[in-house]
Design a protein around this motif. Sequence first.
Motif, PDB file in Angstrom:
ATOM      1  N   PHE A  94       0.400  15.207 -27.700  1.00 17.09           N
ATOM      2  CA  PHE A  94       0.201  15.552 -29.111  1.00 17.09           C
ATOM      3  C   PHE A  94       1.462  16.082 -29.808  1.00 17.09           C
ATOM      4  O   PHE A  94       1.517  16.076 -31.037  1.00 17.09           O
ATOM      5  CB  PHE A  94      -0.903  16.616 -29.237  1.00 17.09           C
ATOM      6  N   ARG A  95       2.423  16.563 -29.039  1.00 13.19           N
ATOM      7  CA  ARG A  95       3.612  17.184 -29.642  1.00 13.19           C
ATOM      8  C   ARG A  95       4.422  16.141 -30.401  1.00 13.19           C
ATOM      9  O   ARG A  95       4.717  15.083 -29.884  1.00 13.19           O
ATOM     10  CB  ARG A  95       4.458  17.805 -28.520  1.00 13.19           C
ATOM     11  N   LYS A  96       4.815  16.517 -31.646  1.00 17.56           N
ATOM     12  CA  LYS A  96       5.641  15.567 -32.397  1.00 17.56           C
ATOM     13  C   LYS A  96       7.106  15.772 -32.000  1.00 17.56           C
ATOM     14  O   LYS A  96       7.538  16.905 -31.714  1.00 17.56           O
ATOM     15  CB  LYS A  96       5.420  15.700 -33.900  1.00 17.56           C
ATOM     16  N   PRO A  97       7.899  14.694 -31.943  1.00 16.54           N
ATOM     17  CA  PRO A  97       9.306  14.812 -31.539  1.00 16.54           C
ATOM     18  C   PRO A  97      10.039  15.846 -32.393  1.00 16.54           C
ATOM     19  O   PRO A  97       9.766  15.991 -33.587  1.00 16.54           O
ATOM     20  CB  PRO A  97       9.859  13.396 -31.770  1.00 16.54           C
ATOM     21  N   GLY A  98      10.950  16.574 -31.766  1.00 17.33           N
ATOM     22  CA  GLY A  98      11.742  17.579 -32.483  1.00 17.33           C
ATOM     23  C   GLY A  98      11.120  18.959 -32.502  1.00 17.33           C
ATOM     24  O   GLY A  98      11.762  19.939 -32.893  1.00 17.33           O
ATOM     25  N   THR A  99       9.840  19.080 -32.066  1.00 18.58           N
ATOM     26  CA  THR A  99       9.186  20.397 -32.039  1.00 18.58           C
ATOM     27  C   THR A  99       9.762  21.234 -30.890  1.00 18.58           C
ATOM     28  O   THR A  99       9.879  20.751 -29.772  1.00 18.58           O
ATOM     29  CB  THR A  99       7.667  20.231 -31.834  1.00 18.58           C
ATOM     30  N   LEU A 100      10.099  22.478 -31.196  1.00 20.77           N
ATOM     31  CA  LEU A 100      10.576  23.387 -30.139  1.00 20.77           C
ATOM     32  C   LEU A 100       9.456  23.626 -29.147  1.00 20.77           C
ATOM     33  O   LEU A 100       8.293  23.787 -29.532  1.00 20.77           O
ATOM     34  CB  LEU A 100      11.002  24.734 -30.724  1.00 20.77           C
ATOM     35  N   ILE A 101       9.800  23.699 -27.868  1.00 21.01           N
ATOM     36  CA  ILE A 101       8.788  24.014 -26.844  1.00 21.01           C
ATOM     37  C   ILE A 101       9.421  24.955 -25.841  1.00 21.01           C
ATOM     38  O   ILE A 101      10.492  24.692 -25.302  1.00 21.01           O
ATOM     39  CB  ILE A 101       8.223  22.726 -26.175  1.00 21.01           C
TER      40      ILE A 101
END
Length: 809
Positions: free
Chosen positions: A126-133
Amino acid sequence: MMNKNIRKVAVLGSGVMGSRIACHFANIGVEVLLLDIVPRELLPAEEAKGLTLESKIVRDRIVNSSLETALKTNPSPIYSKSFVKRIKTGNFDDNLKDIAHVDWIIEVVVERLDVKQSVFERVEQFRKPGTLITSNTSGIPIHLMTEGRSEDFKDHFCGTHFFNPPRYLPLLEVIPTPHTKPEVVDFILHFGDKMLGKSVVLCKDTPAFIGNRIGVYSMLAVTHLVEPLGLTVEEVDKYTGPAMGHPKSATFRTADVVGLDTLVNVANGLAQNAPEDEAKGVFELPPFIIKMVENKWLGEKTKKGFYEKVKADDGSSEILSLNLKTLEFGSQQKVKSATLEATKPVEDIRKRMKVYEQGTDKAAELFRAMHYPLFEYVSRRVPEITDDFFRIDDAMRAGFGWELGPFEVWDVLGVRETLAKIKAEEKRLPGQDGEVASWVHEMLEAGCESFYKIENGVRQYYDIATKSYKAIPGTEDLIVLDHIRESKTIWKNTGVSIIDLGDGIINCEFHTKMNTIGGDVIQGLNKAIDLAEKEYRGLVVSNDGKNFSAGANIGMIFMMAVEQDFDELNMAVRAFQNTSMRLRYSSIPVVVAPFQMTLGGGCEFSMHADFVQAHAETYMGLVELGVGVIPGGGGTKEFTLRASEEFKEDQIVQNTLKDKFLTIGQAKVSTSAYEAYELGYLQKDKFAITMNRARLLADAKAKALELADEGYVQPAPRNDIKVLGNQGLGIVYVGASSMREGNYISDYDRKISEKLGWVMCGGNLSSPTEVSEQYLLDLERKTFLELCAERKTLERIQFMLTKGKPLRN
């Protein structure tokens, strides 16, 4: 640095850390999605209501109950109850898809690599590219978590280790992997500092990172010294507490609070995962700790640890301590030490360290046996856990509450002078040989005699690579009074230093005990305003102490009142009031920058400033009723003025007055700067909040400059304050009577409340009237003096001076 706005954050895992991290992000205005697992079985109460495992309330039970528990803790993880609405809750099965809309995902699930990896696998869907994790682990190697993840995930992933409780402990360790993009690391370092108010420490991906590696070594080192030095639990905690520049909870009390199981887990992890560590024997537990864990004496969570609280038959309670030889609990013994007595009058922590080291009793022996091996140990952790030694000091101050980090203490004791003592220390810890790292010898050979030095008001550190001094990165735009006091002080007396901050702004710094306000502070503030009006553009009032100000010097008031020197007392109170009024009505902008305890007179000065630049952790209040008087430095007048401004024709004005009256009458103290606004101590458009305490003075100076640049105009004293007279007195007297009848207050509390109400209503006026500030100040002062003549007030002041808490007589 990457251009990124953090508007929404997802926190995965709502346990002790997850729920509190969620609260801290809500504190700074970010929307938070807090998620946890779905329960596998129903509770009896849920069954009784006919709920099923598919019911929404059941599916979100774990996350909601965790957040509820966090919000009930004291001190609170949230700045204001109203901020809770920024947190939305849900569960991994129904709501993980919503992480597609967040800017940062923080994983805070159980400390098991397999669990974390399975969570990350689901996150990737579900994470969109570029999201900090990031992962909030305290010990699992960060690089292992990215196995099998996509390139974009790896680029934006690192460790962010918050210390518990995240609102109050400033340390945030940031641990990149070899894949983490440098701009991601830079962004998190910047955001952690400016927005979250953290002391952000960049760490290498080594066991327990920096804070716990050094902190746990230091705590366990003490446990290995107990037997050779013949120390008791009470002695250790007395010797290793505030006298040593460590928190009150010292060593064993800290272990009880943290939980012995947590300490043991980190120690075992270090013993196994740091095989190259020469002192790994220190992480092997002494027999008494092994036995305590077997007995499940884990500290506060099991009600037994190094201490146990027991209740006697008469209802009184006693805190017993553990005898480390017999492992039985008994009454605590009083600890006496000539060295501690010698350190007591020494306020300056640096000077105190020297006094401590030179003692000849058990306390000083422990000081040396702890510190010399610690210096050896930390020197040898560079470059293993960090390339820059100053990060070790930063981590110990911010994560463990030490006033000075190990290299700073070493500097104080003399780097060169201490080398022979380290070598000669007889109480050797397992695996240590008294040899410090070679880079320390190279530093001394290069003619650099200390780890740190101050140059032109900027603190520099010895850079190992270039064998020269460099400014500590990220500190260039900070203002630290300690670094400029010597060269930039333009005037001083016993209680105040006036320091030139540059650009036409000066600072008035208090340095009395607890920064209390007496004649010397009043004189200093007036001098600062005189100087600023003649030669400068603006004035800041702040300091580098532990608290902004504990209020007026009640000892001085007590002496005058006991001697019935009311003329002198009248002059002192008038001078205090006049100073508050000068802060407001000078020809230059005045910015007060409070933090921590800002009580009584400290609060009154803040309320009279043109602008308040407050640290988020500001505990502000008018607490004078606790010592039997009313606010007498302009606080009662100011709250009356503010009530008048809020009166609206179509409303019952007495209710507005009642709210203001109760804030003073109940001596309400804010638990944050935001709450100080809600209580009316701070005013809309006249305050701003600084998250990072280290940045407070620089922010206050910038505000003073901004006000000056805008063309500051001196305001005129007010003559239009509406007071309610007898119309308001009725509600005050009825309120005080009902509080007395309900036994919430004593007879004397009622008397003080009625006198407070009398001032806030403008005295005995037949109808609502407009009065001047001076009229109210005269009433306030007259009432303050009348109360100082009362025996019960003197009893209250004396009790506060001797016991440090209020007396309800």
